[in-house]
Design a protein around this motif. Structure first.
Motif, PDB file in Angstrom:
ATOM      1  N   PHE A   1       0.826  -1.207   0.000  1.00 28.54           N
ATOM      2  CA  PHE A   1       0.000   0.000   0.000  1.00 28.54           C
ATOM      3  C   PHE A   1       0.859   1.255   0.000  1.00 28.54           C
ATOM      4  O   PHE A   1       0.793   2.106   0.866  1.00 28.54           O
ATOM      5  CB  PHE A   1      -0.982   0.002   1.172  1.00 28.54           C
ATOM      6  N   GLY A   2       1.736   1.331  -1.042  1.00 31.49           N
ATOM      7  CA  GLY A   2       2.461   2.578  -1.300  1.00 31.49           C
ATOM      8  C   GLY A   2       1.710   3.314  -2.395  1.00 31.49           C
ATOM      9  O   GLY A   2       0.474   3.265  -2.469  1.00 31.49           O
ATOM     10  N   ALA A   3       2.462   3.960  -3.271  1.00 34.34           N
ATOM     11  CA  ALA A   3       1.841   4.757  -4.332  1.00 34.34           C
ATOM     12  C   ALA A   3       0.885   3.918  -5.177  1.00 34.34           C
ATOM     13  O   ALA A   3      -0.235   4.346  -5.490  1.00 34.34           O
ATOM     14  CB  ALA A   3       2.927   5.366  -5.212  1.00 34.34           C
ATOM     15  N   MET A   4       1.304   2.707  -5.550  1.00 39.38           N
ATOM     16  CA  MET A   4       0.470   1.937  -6.470  1.00 39.38           C
ATOM     17  C   MET A   4      -0.677   1.202  -5.769  1.00 39.38           C
ATOM     18  O   MET A   4      -1.739   1.020  -6.366  1.00 39.38           O
ATOM     19  CB  MET A   4       1.324   0.959  -7.289  1.00 39.38           C
ATOM     20  N   GLY A   5      -0.469   0.796  -4.530  1.00 38.44           N
ATOM     21  CA  GLY A   5      -1.591   0.214  -3.787  1.00 38.44           C
ATOM     22  C   GLY A   5      -2.730   1.217  -3.684  1.00 38.44           C
ATOM     23  O   GLY A   5      -3.900   0.890  -3.890  1.00 38.44           O
TER      24      GLY A   5
ATOM     25  N   SER B   1       0.084  -5.132   3.738  1.00 35.64           N
ATOM     26  CA  SER B   1       1.269  -4.347   3.402  1.00 35.64           C
ATOM     27  C   SER B   1       2.271  -4.584   4.530  1.00 35.64           C
ATOM     28  O   SER B   1       1.911  -5.088   5.600  1.00 35.64           O
ATOM     29  CB  SER B   1       0.915  -2.874   3.248  1.00 35.64           C
ATOM     30  N   ARG B   2       3.518  -4.243   4.264  1.00 32.82           N
ATOM     31  CA  ARG B   2       4.586  -4.665   5.177  1.00 32.82           C
ATOM     32  C   ARG B   2       4.436  -4.082   6.582  1.00 32.82           C
ATOM     33  O   ARG B   2       4.698  -4.746   7.575  1.00 32.82           O
ATOM     34  CB  ARG B   2       5.947  -4.280   4.573  1.00 32.82           C
ATOM     35  N   THR B   3       4.010  -2.809   6.650  1.00 36.17           N
ATOM     36  CA  THR B   3       3.911  -2.164   7.964  1.00 36.17           C
ATOM     37  C   THR B   3       2.495  -2.353   8.527  1.00 36.17           C
ATOM     38  O   THR B   3       1.508  -1.906   7.930  1.00 36.17           O
ATOM     39  CB  THR B   3       4.198  -0.649   7.830  1.00 36.17           C
TER      40      THR B   3
ATOM     41  N   PRO C   1       7.229  -4.010  -3.994  1.00 37.76           N
ATOM     42  CA  PRO C   1       8.459  -3.787  -4.770  1.00 37.76           C
ATOM     43  C   PRO C   1       8.789  -5.002  -5.659  1.00 37.76           C
ATOM     44  O   PRO C   1       8.434  -6.145  -5.344  1.00 37.76           O
ATOM     45  CB  PRO C   1       9.509  -3.570  -3.681  1.00 37.76           C
TER      46      PRO C   1
ATOM     47  N   CYS D   1       9.661  -8.738  -4.896  1.00 33.88           N
ATOM     48  CA  CYS D   1       8.647  -9.590  -4.243  1.00 33.88           C
ATOM     49  C   CYS D   1       7.744 -10.296  -5.259  1.00 33.88           C
ATOM     50  O   CYS D   1       7.079 -11.280  -4.911  1.00 33.88           O
ATOM     51  CB  CYS D   1       7.742  -8.749  -3.332  1.00 33.88           C
ATOM     52  N   HIS D   2       7.663  -9.789  -6.488  1.00 29.86           N
ATOM     53  CA  HIS D   2       6.611 -10.247  -7.411  1.00 29.86           C
ATOM     54  C   HIS D   2       6.656 -11.751  -7.676  1.00 29.86           C
ATOM     55  O   HIS D   2       5.622 -12.423  -7.663  1.00 29.86           O
ATOM     56  CB  HIS D   2       6.700  -9.499  -8.756  1.00 29.86           C
TER      57      HIS D   2
ATOM     58  N   LYS E   1       4.204  -3.724 -12.978  1.00 27.06           N
ATOM     59  CA  LYS E   1       5.411  -3.930 -13.764  1.00 27.06           C
ATOM     60  C   LYS E   1       6.633  -3.639 -12.920  1.00 27.06           C
ATOM     61  O   LYS E   1       6.505  -2.845 -11.982  1.00 27.06           O
ATOM     62  CB  LYS E   1       5.441  -3.090 -15.039  1.00 27.06           C
ATOM     63  N   PRO E   2       7.802  -4.185 -13.217  1.00 27.68           N
ATOM     64  CA  PRO E   2       8.035  -5.265 -14.159  1.00 27.68           C
ATOM     65  C   PRO E   2       7.516  -6.573 -13.558  1.00 27.68           C
ATOM     66  O   PRO E   2       7.440  -6.700 -12.337  1.00 27.68           O
ATOM     67  CB  PRO E   2       9.556  -5.290 -14.296  1.00 27.68           C
TER      68      PRO E   2
ATOM     69  N   LYS F   1      14.159   2.036  -5.619  1.00 28.95           N
ATOM     70  CA  LYS F   1      14.232   1.925  -7.081  1.00 28.95           C
ATOM     71  C   LYS F   1      15.641   2.159  -7.615  1.00 28.95           C
ATOM     72  O   LYS F   1      15.904   1.950  -8.796  1.00 28.95           O
ATOM     73  CB  LYS F   1      13.220   2.863  -7.728  1.00 28.95           C
TER      74      LYS F   1
ATOM     75  N   ASP G   1      12.130   0.272 -14.270  1.00 25.53           N
ATOM     76  CA  ASP G   1      11.089   1.138 -13.728  1.00 25.53           C
ATOM     77  C   ASP G   1      10.360   1.918 -14.819  1.00 25.53           C
ATOM     78  O   ASP G   1       9.130   1.923 -14.870  1.00 25.53           O
ATOM     79  CB  ASP G   1      11.707   2.091 -12.706  1.00 25.53           C
TER      80      ASP G   1
ATOM     81  N   HIS H   1      -5.099   3.979 -15.301  1.00 28.27           N
ATOM     82  CA  HIS H   1      -5.123   2.903 -14.301  1.00 28.27           C
ATOM     83  C   HIS H   1      -6.536   2.382 -14.089  1.00 28.27           C
ATOM     84  O   HIS H   1      -6.753   1.180 -13.963  1.00 28.27           O
ATOM     85  CB  HIS H   1      -4.556   3.393 -12.970  1.00 28.27           C
TER      86      HIS H   1
HETATM   87  N1  NAD Z   1       2.322   1.275 -13.459  1.00 34.36           N
HETATM   88  C1  NAD Z   1       2.746   2.387 -12.868  1.00 34.36           C
HETATM   89  O1  NAD Z   1       2.348   3.499 -13.231  1.00 34.36           O
HETATM   90  C2  NAD Z   1       3.698   2.276 -11.692  1.00 34.36           C
HETATM   91  C3  NAD Z   1       4.167   3.449 -11.057  1.00 34.36           C
HETATM   92  C4  NAD Z   1       5.000   3.298  -9.939  1.00 34.36           C
HETATM   93  C5  NAD Z   1       5.371   2.024  -9.508  1.00 34.36           C
HETATM   94  N2  NAD Z   1       4.918   0.918 -10.171  1.00 34.36           N
HETATM   95  C6  NAD Z   1       5.261  -0.435  -9.709  1.00 34.36           C
HETATM   96  O2  NAD Z   1       4.429  -0.732  -8.578  1.00 34.36           O
HETATM   97  C7  NAD Z   1       5.131  -1.525  -7.619  1.00 34.36           C
HETATM   98  C8  NAD Z   1       5.106  -0.801  -6.274  1.00 34.36           C
HETATM   99  O3  NAD Z   1       5.718   0.471  -6.440  1.00 34.36           O
HETATM  100  P1  NAD Z   1       5.318   1.716  -5.513  1.00 34.36           P
HETATM  101  O4  NAD Z   1       5.795   2.939  -6.240  1.00 34.36           O
HETATM  102  O5  NAD Z   1       3.901   1.641  -5.093  1.00 34.36           O
HETATM  103  O6  NAD Z   1       6.274   1.438  -4.274  1.00 34.36           O
HETATM  104  P2  NAD Z   1       6.122   2.024  -2.778  1.00 34.36           P
HETATM  105  O7  NAD Z   1       7.468   1.920  -2.190  1.00 34.36           O
HETATM  106  O8  NAD Z   1       5.427   3.349  -2.809  1.00 34.36           O
HETATM  107  O9  NAD Z   1       5.120   0.978  -2.084  1.00 34.36           O
HETATM  108  C9  NAD Z   1       5.435  -0.362  -1.868  1.00 34.36           C
HETATM  109  C10 NAD Z   1       4.563  -0.857  -0.717  1.00 34.36           C
HETATM  110  O10 NAD Z   1       4.791  -2.258  -0.549  1.00 34.36           O
HETATM  111  C11 NAD Z   1       5.024  -2.513   0.844  1.00 34.36           C
HETATM  112  N3  NAD Z   1       5.846  -3.719   0.919  1.00 34.36           N
HETATM  113  C12 NAD Z   1       7.175  -3.855   0.791  1.00 34.36           C
HETATM  114  N4  NAD Z   1       7.531  -5.148   0.851  1.00 34.36           N
HETATM  115  C13 NAD Z   1       6.377  -5.846   1.019  1.00 34.36           C
HETATM  116  C14 NAD Z   1       6.067  -7.227   1.159  1.00 34.36           C
HETATM  117  N5  NAD Z   1       7.019  -8.163   1.125  1.00 34.36           N
HETATM  118  N6  NAD Z   1       4.763  -7.581   1.312  1.00 34.36           N
HETATM  119  C15 NAD Z   1       3.780  -6.643   1.350  1.00 34.36           C
HETATM  120  N7  NAD Z   1       4.028  -5.322   1.222  1.00 34.36           N
HETATM  121  C16 NAD Z   1       5.299  -4.930   1.068  1.00 34.36           C
HETATM  122  C17 NAD Z   1       5.677  -1.264   1.382  1.00 34.36           C
HETATM  123  O11 NAD Z   1       5.513  -1.147   2.780  1.00 34.36           O
HETATM  124  C18 NAD Z   1       4.889  -0.192   0.617  1.00 34.36           C
HETATM  125  O12 NAD Z   1       3.661   0.096   1.247  1.00 34.36           O
HETATM  126  C19 NAD Z   1       6.534  -1.721  -8.198  1.00 34.36           C
HETATM  127  O13 NAD Z   1       6.599  -2.968  -8.835  1.00 34.36           O
HETATM  128  C20 NAD Z   1       6.683  -0.604  -9.218  1.00 34.36           C
HETATM  129  O14 NAD Z   1       7.552  -0.931 -10.293  1.00 34.36           O
HETATM  130  C21 NAD Z   1       4.094   1.038 -11.242  1.00 34.36           C
END
Ligand code: NAD
Length: 377
Positions: free
Chosen positions: A12-16, A44-46, A83, A86-87, A105-106, A177, A190, A331
């Motif tokens: 649950f970061g930016a993409m969640g 999510s991790r936290t 991240p 983990c995928h 992605k990726p 990243k 990325d 999205h």
């Molecule tokens: N399609 C797009 O437009 C786009 C844009 C940005 C990122 N992304 C992709 O989205 C994915 C996430 O990127 P983001 O920018 O949201 O990252 P982020 O760092 O903002 O969020 C990642 C979240 O995952 C959590 N996390 C970390 N390890 C974990 C685990 N093992 N289990 C559960 N939760 C865990 C973190 O606490 C955090 O909340 C990446 O693969 C990135 O490449 C895609």
């Protein structure tokens, strides 16, 4: 398929946030959908952030682990927003458990991993999707239609770029990243994954690549205030030949001072040309060779004023101010299209195979960078 699709969201970061926004607003953007969807659980991790997000956004429940969602028979879809590193493990478990998967992605961090996942997804006959959201913008969809109608003819050349400035300053802190341990690569993964996919979608498969990557600042300060090595590339430069003989360039960078979220693609064909720029997402530029020629002249030159997503308060930081208008809608439409495929048990595009293909190209580019040689795909 049930009329209510239950999603287990991971990360649950930016993409969640972005994916859950898409799910919760589907009915605002789309009419008469034959299904409903909900985030039935979040992991999510936290722990505190997971609980806070579940309460704030009224998700079904806060899970204690990803397995709790993957092995819950009530969950239909696992949505992976963690991240990159983990995928692979998550995809493997979720697909083996028969869940449909929607993965950021990726797809993975290596070609071997990605091919294995694509094979597993095909064997288990699940609906799988990768998030190449730039395919879901009105201008790129129109570009695809024009290409498919033969309006640009045989493609001769192209250039695709995706430029950010987040690493342009030596003082920018080290984030995951820029770390190969977590990202698996760097800007090639990325930002590069997006433009490789757009190019292949619009112009066809890539035959071979020659690439160079760059790390402008080999040391950056981490959260702990100490200097750490930067292991993920901060820019890449790729020459590519397509299976249809066209040649061109792909470039991705986070050291492009003055840029925001600047994805652009230009395709030149025998019958016409297309240009798209994500910072001007309302426009697709199309040149038609078959139109009668007229003399050049008139008022030339552009001035571009930077406005994009920069709103004043009370607007907050979501979506990111660097994201242009329209990014979020891509999205939402990507999610809508995927869930429609889940509901209809049909194939979704971009598929897991599309994600694995992009992985192959990226790995070839890194191989080319290491060896200084052209690498066939
Ligand atoms: N399609 C797009 O437009 C786009 C844009 C940005 C990122 N992304 C992709 O989205 C994915 C996430 O990127 P983001 O920018 O949201 O990252 P982020 O760092 O903002 O969020 C990642 C979240 O995952 C959590 N996390 C970390 N390890 C974990 C685990 N093992 N289990 C559960 N939760 C865990 C973190 O606490 C955090 O909340 C990446 O693969 C990135 O490449 C895609």
């Amino acid at each position: 398929m049930r009329d209510k699709i239950k999603i287990g969201l991971l990360g649950f970061g930016a993409m969640g946030r972005t994916h859950s926004y898409a799910v919760s607003t589907l009915d605002h953007y789309c009419e008469n959908l034959p299904f409903k969807a909900e985030i039935a659980g979040l992991y999510s991790r936290t722990r505190e952030k997971t609980i806070a997000a579940v309460e704030t956004f009224r998700f079904g429940r806060a899970a204690m682990s990803e397995d709790e969602l993957i092995y819950d028979p009530d969950i239909d879809v696992i949505d992976i927003c963690t991240p990159n590193v983990c995928h692979y493990e998550t995809l493997k478990k979720a697909i083996a458990a028969g869940k449909d998967v929607y993965c950021e992605k990726p797809l993975c961090i290596s070609r071997t991993q990605a091919d294995e996942i694509a094979q597993l997804a095909a064997e288990k006959n699940i609906v799988g999707g990768i998030v190449f959201n730039n395919r879901f913008l009105p201008a790129t969809l129109r570009a695809k239609t024009l290409v498919d109608e033969g309006r640009i003819g045989r493609v001769l050349s192209f250039r695709a770029r995706y430029l950010h400035s987040g690493c342009a300053s030596p003082d920018a802190p080290l984030a995951w990243k820029q770390s190969r341990d977590i990202c698996g690569g760097g800007v090639l993964f990325d930002l590069g994954s997006h433009i490789i996919d757009l190019l292949v979608w619009l112009c066809g498969g890539i035959a071979s690549v020659s690439a160079k990557t760059q790390i402008a600042y080999p040391l950056r300060r981490g959260q702990d205030g100490k200097l750490h090595p930067v292991t993920g590339d901060e820019a890449f430069y790729m020459l590519a030949t397509l299976e249809n003989g066209a040649c061109g360039t792909l470039e991705g960078s986070k050291i492009s001072t003055g840029t925001n979220d600047e994805l652009s693609i230009e395709i030149h064909g025998e019958r016409g040309a297309l240009k798209f720029d994500l910072t001007e997402p309302n426009w697709l530029w199309f040149y038609d060779v078959t139109k009668p020629s007229v003399p050049f002249g008139g008022e030339r030159g552009f001035t571009r004023i930077e406005c994009i997503g920069r709103y004043e308060a009370p607007a907050g930081g979501f979506p990111s101010p660097k994201a242009s208008i329209g990014w979020l809608r891509g999205h939402v439409m990507s999610m809508c299209s995927f869930l429609s495929a889940v509901h209809a048990r049909s194939r979704f595009s971009p598929s897991i195979e599309d994600g694995a293909y992009v992985q192959r190209v990226m790995e070839a580019a890194y191989h080319s960078d290491e060896t200084g040689k052209w690498v066939d795909i």
